[in-house]
Scaffold this active site. Structure first.
Site, PDB file in Angstrom:
ATOM      1  N   HIS A 210       1.272  -1.016   0.055  1.00  0.00           N
ATOM      2  CA  HIS A 210      -0.051  -0.204   0.153  1.00  0.00           C
ATOM      3  C   HIS A 210       0.914   1.311   0.376  1.00  0.00           C
ATOM      4  O   HIS A 210       1.441   1.367   1.203  1.00  0.00           O
ATOM      5  CB  HIS A 210      -0.891  -0.181   1.214  1.00  0.00           C
ATOM      6  CG  HIS A 210      -1.751   1.486   1.624  1.00  0.00           C
ATOM      7  ND1 HIS A 210      -2.889   0.874   1.540  1.00  0.00           N
ATOM      8  CD2 HIS A 210      -1.436   2.468   1.300  1.00  0.00           C
ATOM      9  CE1 HIS A 210      -3.544   2.272   2.115  1.00  0.00           C
ATOM     10  NE2 HIS A 210      -2.051   3.095   1.561  1.00  0.00           N
TER      11      HIS A 210
ATOM     12  N   GLU B  38      -4.523   7.151  -3.311  1.00  0.00           N
ATOM     13  CA  GLU B  38      -4.196   5.547  -2.484  1.00  0.00           C
ATOM     14  C   GLU B  38      -3.753   4.508  -3.484  1.00  0.00           C
ATOM     15  O   GLU B  38      -4.756   4.453  -4.480  1.00  0.00           O
ATOM     16  CB  GLU B  38      -4.587   5.043  -1.360  1.00  0.00           C
ATOM     17  CG  GLU B  38      -4.651   5.599  -0.006  1.00  0.00           C
ATOM     18  CD  GLU B  38      -6.135   5.257   0.911  1.00  0.00           C
ATOM     19  OE1 GLU B  38      -5.276   5.471   2.005  1.00  0.00           O
ATOM     20  OE2 GLU B  38      -6.738   4.370   0.583  1.00  0.00           O
TER      21      GLU B  38
ATOM     22  N   GLU C 294      -7.942   4.345  -3.945  1.00  0.00           N
ATOM     23  CA  GLU C 294      -8.690   5.352  -3.689  1.00  0.00           C
ATOM     24  C   GLU C 294      -7.738   6.611  -3.367  1.00  0.00           C
ATOM     25  O   GLU C 294      -6.999   6.521  -2.758  1.00  0.00           O
ATOM     26  CB  GLU C 294      -9.687   4.733  -2.417  1.00  0.00           C
ATOM     27  CG  GLU C 294      -9.015   4.585  -1.110  1.00  0.00           C
ATOM     28  CD  GLU C 294     -10.257   4.943   0.483  1.00  0.00           C
ATOM     29  OE1 GLU C 294     -10.590   3.616  -0.397  1.00  0.00           O
ATOM     30  OE2 GLU C 294      -9.660   4.793   1.208  1.00  0.00           O
TER      31      GLU C 294
ATOM     32  N   ARG D 292      -9.443  14.624   2.107  1.00  0.00           N
ATOM     33  CA  ARG D 292      -8.660  15.474   3.940  1.00  0.00           C
ATOM     34  C   ARG D 292      -7.255  14.502   4.464  1.00  0.00           C
ATOM     35  O   ARG D 292      -6.729  14.328   3.810  1.00  0.00           O
ATOM     36  CB  ARG D 292      -9.202  14.399   4.501  1.00  0.00           C
ATOM     37  CG  ARG D 292      -9.238  12.422   4.685  1.00  0.00           C
ATOM     38  CD  ARG D 292      -9.790  12.438   5.666  1.00  0.00           C
ATOM     39  NE  ARG D 292      -9.790  10.820   5.875  1.00  0.00           N
ATOM     40  CZ  ARG D 292      -8.967  10.053   6.311  1.00  0.00           C
ATOM     41  NH1 ARG D 292      -7.783  10.729   6.285  1.00  0.00           N
ATOM     42  NH2 ARG D 292      -9.283   9.243   5.547  1.00  0.00           N
TER      43      ARG D 292
ATOM     44  N   VAL E 173      -4.569  10.892   8.776  1.00  0.00           N
ATOM     45  CA  VAL E 173      -3.570  10.517   9.798  1.00  0.00           C
ATOM     46  C   VAL E 173      -2.140  10.410   9.991  1.00  0.00           C
ATOM     47  O   VAL E 173      -0.657  11.340  10.833  1.00  0.00           O
ATOM     48  CB  VAL E 173      -3.659   8.996  10.437  1.00  0.00           C
ATOM     49  CG1 VAL E 173      -3.002   8.827  11.979  1.00  0.00           C
ATOM     50  CG2 VAL E 173      -5.541   8.578  11.154  1.00  0.00           C
TER      51      VAL E 173
END
Lengths: 448, 70
Positions: A208, A275, A288, A292, A295
């Site tokens: 990822h 991502e 996706e 925003r 984290v």
């Protein structure tokens, strides 16, 4: 000109946003539930308002109440942080209708990227490869079997309206698919009120890897390189690093350019993250887009020196961002670990009373947390109670410093995942950089 | 007799059985919710539900008895 911001969030990200506002001499307004009276951000903000009981729909998701406070406090803008209302189309729309700046992209773009199917189609238009999968929702077992024939197993089954890994399962055969389709569809119906499913080819041994982007209303768009976030449990990230040692300069440029092109195609503004899954042949596929702040944004800040929250505010203000692609470069290596209040083996939540908290300190260490000693961690919110970020010149040095910092992270009274984090960063496969999304199942849980 | 205990602290989100029900091994008894996670609590062996010690919405601590199976 934005002079006062309400932070529609809680915990560490509220602290983080307030810090940048103070640096920019912007006044801050915090909102909190009855469960968060003790949290540090409440006293850090210039003003703070109690907005309701602990339950999220009565506090942090209560749009009417938050907007009422925003008007009462005369704020110019709202920063939604991550989670809660950050990707809520209606909230973003209502903010603009009320003349309050929503610090994020236009609600139309949030809506497009919030739909898995619309997002995939838009990315294809932008020339970005997407994971092979169904172009629409699949509602019957028969349709699912036909789709499976087209893509071949293994297949990832996902709830169309899903999130947080609910309704998600990998299937290897027709038999498994039939069983899983029904149970996950029912589960999705129970959780989201929508049982329609979506199917994707499962990319094996995938990593990822995501690209941080910034774009403003003046046509400027840049990428801030990648973050590798393959180490996950329950489909949620645990360890994130930047840069990724798997990515060559050539691939980094390809992925960065693809992300910028995507952002330009959809007319995105503000900070966002695209991502990707990267396979063993270095092909990358759109997964996706998060519209925003993420984290794990601190690892990018550490290696680029860019304050992402500051750029978000500048962009929301309608100004040109102060970051140029040509000025950006990667300096050192940063790793973030998420400290979760949970059992390190079962991953079950462990709310309770923190009796002792002593954070590691040092020139290469950054702590993001809103908890302290003698603090009650309640069962109402996400189990993440803090983030520890370490940056050194190279990955080996960063891992060594991170290990020392974790050994000095003293927290008593609740269970945390710190033993798991130490075990992972000591693991030879982690040290080698062999991090895939199956790392926790393959190398950590197998020994339990 | 088998005591079904909570595997984590949280609130009782849903009770999926009734007192007097006969249940199978691994069948869900209640679903607990904590920190945005729902965890089903299952019976370790088959039997009859003798007593339910919790109601929906109750808060339980890790190790609290949820139900007694005979």
């Amino acid at each position: 000109m934005i002079q006062k911001i309400l932070i529609a969030n809680r915990g560490e990200i509220a602290d983080r946003i307030i810090r940048t506002c103070k640096k920019m001499s912007i006044a801050t307004v915090a909102v909190y539930s009855e469960a968060d009276k003790q949290a540090s951000y409440v006293s850090m903000a210039d003003e703070s308002f109690l907005i309701g009981p602990p339950k999220v729909n009565e506090s942090y998701l209560n749009v009417d109440k938050i907007l009422e406070v925003a008007k009462e406090a005369y704020v110019d803008a709202i920063h939604p942080g991550y989670g809660f209302l950050s990707e809520n189309v209606q909230f973003a729309e209502t903010c603009s209708a009320e003349g309050i700046i929503f610090i994020g992209p236009d609600s139309k773009v949030i809506n497009q990227m919030g739909s898995k199917i619309a997002a995939r189609n838009l990315m294809r238009q932008a020339g970005v490869r997407v994971v092979p999968g169904t172009d629409g929702a699949v509602s019957t077992t028969q349709d699912a079997l036909e789709a499976a024939k087209k893509f071949g197993y293994p297949i990832m089954l996902k709830a169309s309206a899903g999130g947080g890994g609910i309704g998600m399962q990998v299937v290897q055969s027709d038999e498994e698919l039939v069983k899983a389709f029904e149970s996950n569809s029912n589960r999705a119906l129970n959780f989201f009120g929508d049982g329609s499913m979506f199917m994707e080819k499962k990319i094996e041994n995938a990593r990822h890897i995501e690209i941080q982007i910034l774009a403003d209303e003046h046509g400027n768009a840049v990428h801030l390189f990648e973050r590798e976030c393959s180490i996950q449990r329950r489909n949620q990230k645990v360890i994130e690093e930047a840069p990724s040692i798997y990515i060559s300069d050539e691939l980094r440029k390809l992925m960065g350019d693809a992300a910028v092109k995507a952002v330009e195609t959809i007319g995105y503004t503000n900070a966002g993250t695209i991502e990707f899954l990267v396979d063993e042949q270095e092909n990358f596929y759109f997964l996706e887009m998060n519209t925003r702040i993420q984290v794990e944004h601190p690892v990018t800040e550490e290696i680029t020196g860019v304050d992402i929250v500051e750029q978000q505010i500048i962009i929301a203000n309608g100004n040109e961002m102060t970051v140029k692609q040509g000025d950006l470069s990667i300096d050192g290596h940063a790793i973030e670990v998420r400290i979760y209040a949970e059992d390190p083996v079962t991953f079950f939540p462990s709310p309770g009373h923190i009796s002792v908290l002593e954070l590691p300190e040092g020139p290469h260490i950054r702590n993001e947390t809103a908890v302290k000693a003698d603090y009650q961690v309640t069962p109402f919110y996400d189990p993440m109670i803090g983030k520890l970020i370490v940056k050194e010149k190279d990955r080996n040095k960063t891992i060594a410093s991170l290990k020392e910092a974790l050994l000095n992270y003293k927290i008593e009274g609740i269970k945390t995942n710190i033993p798991m984090l130490i075990e992972i960063i000591e693991h030879e496969q982690f040290l080698k950089g062999n991090t895939t999304t199956s790392f926790v199942e393959n190398y950590y849980l197998i020994q339990k | 007799m088998q005591e079904i205990k909570a595997s984590m602290a949280g609130s009782v989100w849903k009770i999926v059985i009734k007192q007097g029900d006969s249940i199978e091994e691994d069948q869900d008894i209640v679903i607990l919710e904590s920190m945005k996670m729902e965890i089903p609590i299952v019976a370790e062996s088959a039997g009859t539900v003798k007593e339910l010690k919790v109601a929906e919405g109750d808060f339980v601590n890790e190790g609290d008895v949820i139900a007694i199976i005979e």
